[in-house]
Motif scaffolding. Structure first.
Motif, PDB file in Angstrom:
ATOM      1  N   GLN A 255       0.822  -1.212   0.000  1.00  0.00           N
ATOM      2  CA  GLN A 255       0.000   0.000   0.000  1.00  0.00           C
ATOM      3  C   GLN A 255       0.856   1.262   0.000  1.00  0.00           C
ATOM      4  OE1 GLN A 255      -3.556   0.123  -0.341  1.00  0.00           O
ATOM      5  NE2 GLN A 255      -2.767  -1.829  -1.035  1.00  0.00           N
ATOM      6  N   ALA A 256       2.006   1.203   0.654  1.00  0.00           N
ATOM      7  CA  ALA A 256       2.885   2.377   0.697  1.00  0.00           C
ATOM      8  C   ALA A 256       3.349   2.784  -0.694  1.00  0.00           C
ATOM      9  CB  ALA A 256       4.099   2.085   1.593  1.00  0.00           C
ATOM     10  N   GLU A 257       3.493   1.827  -1.609  1.00  0.00           N
ATOM     11  CA  GLU A 257       3.990   2.166  -2.944  1.00  0.00           C
ATOM     12  C   GLU A 257       2.925   2.829  -3.825  1.00  0.00           C
ATOM     13  OE1 GLU A 257       5.339  -1.108  -5.271  1.00  0.00           O
ATOM     14  OE2 GLU A 257       3.404  -2.151  -5.293  1.00  0.00           O
ATOM     15  N   HIS A 258       1.674   2.872  -3.353  1.00  0.00           N
ATOM     16  CA  HIS A 258       0.623   3.541  -4.132  1.00  0.00           C
ATOM     17  C   HIS A 258       0.949   5.020  -4.341  1.00  0.00           C
ATOM     18  CE1 HIS A 258      -2.710   1.078  -5.364  1.00  0.00           C
ATOM     19  NE2 HIS A 258      -2.729   0.452  -4.211  1.00  0.00           N
ATOM     20  N   GLY A 259       1.362   5.685  -3.271  1.00  0.00           N
ATOM     21  CA  GLY A 259       1.642   7.112  -3.369  1.00  0.00           C
ATOM     22  C   GLY A 259       2.266   7.633  -2.096  1.00  0.00           C
ATOM     23  N   ALA A 260       2.907   8.784  -2.212  1.00  0.00           N
ATOM     24  CA  ALA A 260       3.584   9.360  -1.042  1.00  0.00           C
ATOM     25  C   ALA A 260       2.601   9.747   0.052  1.00  0.00           C
ATOM     26  CB  ALA A 260       4.396  10.578  -1.479  1.00  0.00           C
ATOM     27  N   ASP A 261       1.327   9.964  -0.334  1.00  0.00           N
ATOM     28  CA  ASP A 261       0.325  10.347   0.661  1.00  0.00           C
ATOM     29  C   ASP A 261      -0.465   9.149   1.184  1.00  0.00           C
ATOM     30  OD1 ASP A 261      -0.985   9.858  -1.698  1.00  0.00           O
ATOM     31  OD2 ASP A 261      -2.064  11.768  -1.781  1.00  0.00           O
ATOM     32  N   SER A 262      -0.054   7.926   0.823  1.00  0.00           N
ATOM     33  CA  SER A 262      -0.670   6.733   1.400  1.00  0.00           C
ATOM     34  C   SER A 262      -0.231   6.578   2.851  1.00  0.00           C
ATOM     35  CB  SER A 262      -0.272   5.484   0.604  1.00  0.00           C
ATOM     36  OG  SER A 262      -0.745   5.547  -0.716  1.00  0.00           O
ATOM     37  N   GLN A 291      10.633   2.578  -4.577  1.00  0.00           N
ATOM     38  CA  GLN A 291      11.048   2.727  -3.177  1.00  0.00           C
ATOM     39  C   GLN A 291      10.998   4.176  -2.700  1.00  0.00           C
ATOM     40  OE1 GLN A 291      15.551   2.526  -2.389  1.00  0.00           O
ATOM     41  NE2 GLN A 291      15.283   1.128  -4.115  1.00  0.00           N
ATOM     42  N   ASP A 292      11.247   5.136  -3.585  1.00  0.00           N
ATOM     43  CA  ASP A 292      11.200   6.539  -3.162  1.00  0.00           C
ATOM     44  C   ASP A 292       9.798   6.915  -2.701  1.00  0.00           C
ATOM     45  OD1 ASP A 292      13.855   6.832  -3.727  1.00  0.00           O
ATOM     46  OD2 ASP A 292      13.554   7.754  -5.695  1.00  0.00           O
ATOM     47  N   ILE A 293       8.786   6.457  -3.446  1.00  0.00           N
ATOM     48  CA  ILE A 293       7.389   6.715  -3.058  1.00  0.00           C
ATOM     49  C   ILE A 293       7.068   5.984  -1.764  1.00  0.00           C
ATOM     50  CG2 ILE A 293       4.986   6.280  -3.713  1.00  0.00           C
ATOM     51  CD1 ILE A 293       5.827   6.707  -6.634  1.00  0.00           C
TER      52      ILE A 293
END
Length: 428
Positions: A255-262, A291-293
Motif C-alpha cells: 500500500q505504501a507504494e501507491h503514493g507518497a500520501d498513502s 522505493q522513493d514513493i
C-alpha cells in the motif's frame, strides 16, 4: 515508521490522523476549474490537460483503432490473468443480485421494491505513475451486470497522448461505452456538466488523489451522485506473535507504494513483531522500483503497540481503515468485532493484493475514516431501489381511517381529503 506504545484513548485522534491536506487547502483550485469547465467545456478541458498532463490533444476521444492496437500489444499471459480476475469479479458481484421484495403489509395493501440500473455512469481511472487497469474491472463489471446503459470512462493521458494499453484492453473487455483522455479535476468537472465530447452522467465512480476526491464531493453540489469519498490508499494490519513478519512487511509496502500520501499502520500486541517487521521492511523496501514513493509513505506511517486485543479492536474501529488485515491466532475476535472497515483480509495467506486484483471482491473502498458510514463499491452501487404499492378497494376501506387520523393530526387537510373522497365513493 513511528513507533508508539500504549497510547491513551484520548490521544488516538491525533495519532490516527491521515497525512492529507484539508479540503480548504485545495477547494479553491477545484472550484475554479469546475467553473471554467462549466463555462467553456472542451476548451477548458484541453487547457487543463496541457497544464497538468503536459500534452495538447487534437481529440480527447479514444478511437476504435487505438483500442485495437492497445489490445494487441498486451501479452497473452497478462490477458489470461485479466480474464481470470474478470471471471472472479463477475462471479462475486453477480451473486449480489437480489429478487423483487414483495409483501402485503395489511389486507389489500400490496407493497414491493424493485432495482433499476443507474442509466449513465462515469468511471474515473487514475493514470500517472501506476495506471490502474484493475480499477476498470472493479467498476465496469458491476456496472455491466447492473444493466447501466452508458458507461463513460475518463483517464489521464501520458505526455505522448496515449492511454495505457492495459486500461484500453480491460475497458473493451468490460464493454465500456466511451473512453476519454482526461484526468484530474477537469475529468470530474466534465462528467458533472457534460461537454462537447464528454457526456454528463448521473453518478461518478473511482478513486483518485486528494484533488479528485474533493472534485467528486463538489460534483454532488450539482446533482451528480458519487460512489464515496475515496482518496489516498491506506492499510491497517493487526499482527500478534502468530504473524509472519515478512508477510506483514510486504503488505505494508504494497500500500505504501501507491503514493507518497498513502498511510500504513501496524497494530500489535507483540513487541517482537515490531522489531521483526522493521527489519523486514528495511530489506524489502530497498528492492522496490518505487522505493522513493514507498519511503515517503512509510514516513507518514506508524507501528502501535497495545497490551491486549480488546484495546487493539477499539483503536482499529476508531481508525476505520480502508483495508484491514488480520494476522492473529484469535482472528475470530477481530472478524466478529470489526464494525468500521472497507474490506477485511483474514490470515497469513490472504494478502491485500488479492482483493486489489483477482479474488473477486471490489477494491474501490472508503478511505480517511469514511468506512464508519460508507460501504465499498458493490452491485447495489450501480442501481437504485424503487418502491411500488397497489391498494385494493377493501384495502383502502381498512387503511383509510388510519391515514385520515394521521393527516389530520399533522394539520395536512389535503392529504386527508385525498383519502376521504375515495372512502366516500366506496361507501355509497
Amino acid at each position: 515508521m513511528n513507533i508508539i506504545e500504549n497510547p491513551k484513548p484520548s490521544e488516538w485522534g491525533n495519532i490516527l490522523q491521515r497525512p492529507t491536506q484539508t479540503v480548504n487547502d485545495i477547494e479553491n483550485t477545484v472550484t475554479q476549474i469546475f467553473d471554467d469547465v462549466k463555462r467553456h467545456g472542451d476548451e477548458a478541458i484541453t487547457k487543463y490537460t496541457s497544464i497538468f498532463d503536459g500534452v495538447t490533444l487534437e481529440s480527447n476521444l479514444v478511437t476504435d483503432k487505438e483500442i485495437e492496437t492497445a489490445s494487441a500489444a498486451v501479452n497473452d499471459t497478462l490477458k489470461a490473468a485479466i480474464q481470470t480476475a474478470y471471471n472472479n469479479i463477475e462471479r462475486f458481484h453477480a451473486a449480489q443480485k437480489t429478487q423483487k421484495v414483495e409483501v402485503e403489509t395489511t389486507n389489500g395493501v400490496q407493497c414491493w421494491q424493485e432495482k433499476r440500473p443507474i442509466e449513465k455512469i462515469g468511471l474515473y481511472i487514475p493514470g500517472g505513475t501506476a495506471p490502474l487497469f484493475s480499477t476498470v474491472l472493479m467498476l465496469a463489471i458491476p456496472a455491466k451486470i447492473a444493466g447501466c446503459k452508458e458507461i463513460v470512462l475518463c483517464t489521464p493521458p501520458s505526455k505522448t497522448g496515449a492511454i495505457a494499453n492495459e486500461i484500453l484492453f480491460a475497458a473493451q473487455l468490460c464493454g465500456v461505452s466511451k473512453i476519454i483522455k482526461v484526468g484530474g479535476i477537469q475529468a470530474i468537472a466534465g462528467l458533472t456538466f457534460g461537454t462537447e465530447t464528454i457526456p454528463q452522467v448521473y453518478k461518478i465512480f473511482g478513486p483518485g488523489n486528494q484533488f479528485v476526491t474533493v472534485a467528486k464531493q463538489l460534483a454532488t453540489k450539482y446533482g451528480v451522485a458519487i460512489d464515496m469519498p475515496a482518496g489516498p490508499s491506506e492499510l491497517l494490519v493487526f499482527a500478534d506473535d502468530s504473524a509472519n513478519a515478512n508477510y506483514v512487511a510486504s503488505d505494508l509496502l504494497s500500500q505504501a507504494e501507491h503514493g507518497a500520501d498513502s498511510q500504513v499502520i501496524l497494530v500489535t500486541t507483540s513487541k517482537a513483531i515490531i522489531d521483526q517487521v522493521l527489519k523486514a521492511l528495511e530489506r524489502q523496501i530497498s528492492l522496490l522500483p518505487r522505493q522513493d514513493i514507498a519511503k515517503k509513505a512509510i514516513a507518514n506511517s506508524k507501528m502501535i503497540y497495545v497490551e491486549n486485543e480488546a484495546v487493539a479492536l477499539d483503536l482499529i474501529n476508531e481508525y476505520a481503515p480502508e483495508h484491514f488485515i488480520i494476522c492473529s491466532k484469535n482472528e475470530a475476535v477481530f472478524v466478529d468485532g470489526i464494525v468500521n472497515a472497507g474490506s477485511v483480509f483474514i490470515g497469513n495467506y490472504t494478502p491485500e493484493s488479492a482483493g486489489d486484483y483477482a479474488s473477486g471482491t471490489n477494491h474501490t473502498l472508503p478511505t480517511n475514516g469514511f468506512s464508519k458510514a460508507y460501504s465499498g463499491v458493490n452491485l447495489d452501487s450501480f442501481s437504485k431501489s424503487i418502491t411500488f404499492q397497489k391498494i385494493s378497494e377493501q384495502g383502502l376501506l381498512d387503511l383509510g381511517p388510519v391515514i385520515e387520523s394521521m393527516a389530520e393530526a399533522e394539520g395536512l387537510q389535503a392529504h386527508k381529503n385525498a383519502v376521504t373522497l375515495r372512502l366516500n365513493d366506496l361507501k355509497k
